[in-house]
Write an enzyme that holds these catalytic residues in place. Structure first.
Site, PDB file in Angstrom:
ATOM      1  N   ARG A  93      62.657 -48.812 -10.839  1.00 55.83           N
ATOM      2  CA  ARG A  93      61.939 -47.524 -10.755  1.00 55.83           C
ATOM      3  C   ARG A  93      61.250 -47.398  -9.398  1.00 55.83           C
ATOM      4  O   ARG A  93      61.215 -46.314  -8.806  1.00 55.83           O
ATOM      5  CB  ARG A  93      60.933 -47.409 -11.898  1.00 55.83           C
ATOM      6  CG  ARG A  93      60.243 -46.052 -11.936  1.00 55.83           C
ATOM      7  CD  ARG A  93      59.462 -45.843 -13.207  1.00 55.83           C
ATOM      8  NE  ARG A  93      58.303 -46.721 -13.278  1.00 55.83           N
ATOM      9  CZ  ARG A  93      57.505 -46.814 -14.340  1.00 55.83           C
ATOM     10  NH1 ARG A  93      57.744 -46.075 -15.409  1.00 55.83           N
ATOM     11  NH2 ARG A  93      56.476 -47.618 -14.337  1.00 55.83           N
ATOM     12  N   LYS A 153      56.606 -42.200  -9.259  1.00 64.26           N
ATOM     13  CA  LYS A 153      55.283 -42.769  -9.549  1.00 64.26           C
ATOM     14  C   LYS A 153      54.509 -42.830  -8.238  1.00 64.26           C
ATOM     15  O   LYS A 153      54.353 -43.886  -7.620  1.00 64.26           O
ATOM     16  CB  LYS A 153      55.437 -44.151 -10.195  1.00 64.26           C
ATOM     17  CG  LYS A 153      54.213 -44.592 -10.973  1.00 64.26           C
ATOM     18  CD  LYS A 153      54.567 -45.675 -11.961  1.00 64.26           C
ATOM     19  CE  LYS A 153      53.350 -46.329 -12.568  1.00 64.26           C
ATOM     20  NZ  LYS A 153      52.491 -45.450 -13.339  1.00 64.26           N
ATOM     21  N   GLU A 185      53.791 -35.179 -21.242  1.00 61.87           N
ATOM     22  CA  GLU A 185      53.328 -36.553 -21.453  1.00 61.87           C
ATOM     23  C   GLU A 185      51.816 -36.549 -21.417  1.00 61.87           C
ATOM     24  O   GLU A 185      51.202 -35.490 -21.301  1.00 61.87           O
ATOM     25  CB  GLU A 185      53.900 -37.479 -20.367  1.00 61.87           C
ATOM     26  CG  GLU A 185      53.480 -37.087 -18.950  1.00 61.87           C
ATOM     27  CD  GLU A 185      54.034 -38.000 -17.872  1.00 61.87           C
ATOM     28  OE1 GLU A 185      54.533 -39.089 -18.200  1.00 61.87           O
ATOM     29  OE2 GLU A 185      53.948 -37.622 -16.683  1.00 61.87           O
TER      30      GLU A 185
HETATM   31  N1  PXG Z   1      53.241 -41.384 -17.764  1.00 63.57           N
HETATM   32  C1  PXG Z   1      52.392 -41.521 -16.728  1.00 63.57           C
HETATM   33  C2  PXG Z   1      51.947 -40.308 -16.008  1.00 63.57           C
HETATM   34  C3  PXG Z   1      51.953 -42.794 -16.357  1.00 63.57           C
HETATM   35  O1  PXG Z   1      51.126 -42.920 -15.313  1.00 63.57           O
HETATM   36  C4  PXG Z   1      53.274 -43.732 -18.139  1.00 63.57           C
HETATM   37  C5  PXG Z   1      53.681 -42.443 -18.446  1.00 63.57           C
HETATM   38  C6  PXG Z   1      53.856 -44.889 -18.890  1.00 63.57           C
HETATM   39  O2  PXG Z   1      54.793 -45.582 -18.089  1.00 63.57           O
HETATM   40  P1  PXG Z   1      55.076 -47.147 -18.292  1.00 63.57           P
HETATM   41  O3  PXG Z   1      56.158 -47.447 -17.323  1.00 63.57           O
HETATM   42  O4  PXG Z   1      53.785 -47.850 -17.952  1.00 63.57           O
HETATM   43  O5  PXG Z   1      55.476 -47.331 -19.688  1.00 63.57           O
HETATM   44  C7  PXG Z   1      52.369 -43.926 -17.092  1.00 63.57           C
HETATM   45  C8  PXG Z   1      51.848 -45.292 -16.812  1.00 63.57           C
HETATM   46  C9  PXG Z   1      46.721 -47.577 -16.888  1.00 63.57           C
HETATM   47  C10 PXG Z   1      47.643 -46.847 -15.987  1.00 63.57           C
HETATM   48  O6  PXG Z   1      45.744 -48.167 -16.381  1.00 63.57           O
HETATM   49  C11 PXG Z   1      48.928 -46.481 -16.385  1.00 63.57           C
HETATM   50  C12 PXG Z   1      49.753 -45.792 -15.500  1.00 63.57           C
HETATM   51  C13 PXG Z   1      49.250 -45.466 -14.281  1.00 63.57           C
HETATM   52  C14 PXG Z   1      48.004 -45.823 -13.898  1.00 63.57           C
HETATM   53  C15 PXG Z   1      47.184 -46.532 -14.746  1.00 63.57           C
HETATM   54  O7  PXG Z   1      46.928 -47.549 -18.108  1.00 63.57           O
HETATM   55  N2  PXG Z   1      51.040 -45.386 -15.698  1.00 63.57           N
END
Ligand code: PXG
Length: 297
Positions: free
Chosen positions: A50, A150, A183
């Site tokens: 990713r 991201k 989301e």
């Molecule tokens: N959507 C968004 C907008 C995100 O930032 C997810 C979905 C889930 O993706 P993953 O790959 O983690 O299953 C994210 C996850 C935290 C944190 O502290 C999480 C994210 C970004 C910054 C902080 O929980 N991203």
């Protein structure tokens, strides 16, 4: 704590990037949030792929190969002696001048890695479930820099999360420009209705979560229930039997109150509970080893 920056390790207080770094000046960069469980890094390859996709999408050349980045991540976790960790990998455009022109970042991208302890929702939330509100802030449209990148621009998500906090909720739902659910600010969203499981497709404007992918795999392999990707409005959440979120931080977690409506019985539902159990078993039994060395022949 030892922090990796461009090939060197620094103590926390000495781990610094330039104020001329375009990541700082413009949010010009990308990141990954990765977990390690029990001395193994969870779905590291998915995160690296990713990262590569995000980099390509914003014309950013990664300063190292994916293999080299993998080694740096493993080494950073190892140096910090962590078994369960939250790893933040950031790649910025690097040091430039005060203009927007990325060509001025002549030294190339800056890469840093922080490996820290994890901060989770308290245990009780996995039983009781989360409260959500819908944010007034819309998800970025697909004609903008897509939410699938991201990127270091999280201001919309941060503002949406602040709305949740102000409303006494833990997370906020973001709708896209057509009013469909996309989301949450740091999690993907699913709902269950009459035994079927649904989640928004990539085209709804989502970060394609690694945990979302794992949840979809586990629903199919362990629950014999293939997740349907389709667009849906908030109504489908309000009238769902169960709603759950997925993310590296939260793992799999139930949502039981949305905009004042109670979902299902108001506690984590049976399918979500099963999925949480399968997720934990899987997360603790897989991943890239940090400490096991490859045995000599
Ligand atoms: N959507 C968004 C907008 C995100 O930032 C997810 C979905 C889930 O993706 P993953 O790959 O983690 O299953 C994210 C996850 C935290 C944190 O502290 C999480 C994210 C970004 C910054 C902080 O929980 N991203």
């Amino acid at each position: 704590m030892k922090i990796y920056i461009d090939g060197e390790y620094y103590d926390k207080d000495d781990a610094k990037v330039s104020v001329f770094d375009h990541g700082v000046l413009y949010g010009d960069g990308i990141f990954e949030g990765i977990r390690a469980y029990n001395g193994r890094i969870f779905r590291l390859e998915d995160h690296l792929l990713r990262l590569q996709d995000s980099a390509n999408s914003i014309l950013l050349k990664l300063p190292l190969s994916l293999k080299e980045i993998e080694k740096a991540i493993v080494e950073t976790v190892r140096l910090n002696g962590l078994k369960d960790a939250y790893i933040r990998l950031v790649v910025t455009r690097g040091v430039g001048d005060l203009g927007l022109d990325m060509r001025k970042c002549k030294g190339g991208a800056t890469l840093f890695i922080i490996a820290d302890k994890i901060e989770l929702y308290p245990d009780e939330f996995y039983e009781k479930g989360l409260t959500l509100v819908t944010s007034t802030i819309r998800q970025k449209g697909l004609d903008q820099v897509t939410p699938s990148v991201k990127s270091l621009n999280y201001l919309a998500n941060i503002m949406a999360r602040a709305e949740a906090t102000a409303a006494g909720a833990q997370e906020a739902i973001m709708l896209n420009s057509t009013g469909h659910v996309s989301e949450c600010t740091g999690d993907n969203i699913f709902f269950i209705k009459r035994g079927k499981i649904f989640t928004p497709p990539t085209s709804a404007g989502i970060l394609v979560g690694v945990t979302r992918q794992v949840a979809m795999e586990l629903c199919e392999s362990k629950l014999a229930n293939k997740v349907v990707e389709r667009n849906f409005p908030r109504y489908d959440l309000y009238s769902a039997d169960e709603v759950f979120l997925t993310g590296t931080g939260a793992e799999v977690i139930s949502a039981v109150k949305i905009d004042g409506r109670t979902i299902g019985k108001g506690v984590a539902g049976p399918v979500t509970r099963q999925l949480i159990k399968h997720f934990r078993e899987y997360a603790n039994s897989t991943g890239t080893p940090v400490y096991e060395t490859v045995k000599a022949k």
